[in-house]
Design a protein around this motif. Sequence first.
Motif, short mmCIF file in Angstrom:
data_model
loop_
_atom_site.label_atom_id
_atom_site.label_comp_id
_atom_site.label_asym_id
_atom_site.label_seq_id
_atom_site.Cartn_x
_atom_site.Cartn_y
_atom_site.Cartn_z
N GLY A 77 0.80 -1.21 0.00
CA GLY A 77 0.00 0.00 0.00
C GLY A 77 0.83 1.26 0.00
O GLY A 77 0.29 2.36 -0.09
N ASN A 113 -3.76 3.00 1.09
CA ASN A 113 -4.02 1.62 0.68
C ASN A 113 -5.26 1.50 -0.21
O ASN A 113 -5.50 0.44 -0.79
N TYR A 225 -3.44 -2.63 8.70
CA TYR A 225 -2.20 -2.75 7.96
C TYR A 225 -1.06 -3.02 8.94
O TYR A 225 -1.05 -2.52 10.04
#
Length: 231
Positions: A77, A113, A225
């Motif tokens: 990302g 992302n 993430y």
Amino acid sequence: MSRFSLQDFIKETEQKDKGEGLFELETPRMLEINLNKQIWAKAGSMVSYRGRIKFTREGVLENGLGTLLKKAFTGEGASLMKAEGEGTLYLADQGKKITILHLQNESIYVNGNDLLAFEPSINWDIKLMKKIAGMMSGGLFNIRLSGTGMVAITSHYEPLTLKVTKNNPVFTDPNATVAWSGDLQPDFVTDISLKTFFGRGSGESIQMKFSGDGFVVVQPFEEVYYAESKS
């Protein structure tokens, strides 16, 4: 002919040119780009292409944020690729739903992302969420896109857009926040009581607060993430 014949499958799923221009939704989760010069796309999002197209990977977080950040945040990302040439390019990102936006001298912030592709006519700049850098494991940066051109963003399932007004601020979970209007600057607030309900660490108590006039886009999914650990 059999109801489930190979010919039926091909007819139902084959690519169809809708004649919609540079960006075209081939399916709700597959973006077709009729490339004639150059576009920016999320690294790793290429599914297929036809024609003469060259791909060059560019580290988004190398845009002046320093060596420390480059080492700390290196997930998919965190980088873009440049596609140049002529042909048809297909992009997707983990089966997420794709939304095409045509900016007309406008600006929008997108979670790093959740950005899939954009035209080179769009100006872009990386913004680090410094206030929560030490509290969350990832999703710390967003990209400000401005100007005129096409942008494709992604979301898990259908996105929801919430209006923000001066008298009615909106609070969101950072991991469920996809995008917001370019004239809004979120604040980060902590609600200690939320830890009682979630039990997933201090990150659950962090909220983004949007005040002013604009909008914020959220998804019905908490996308967490994790930065890659470097030895």
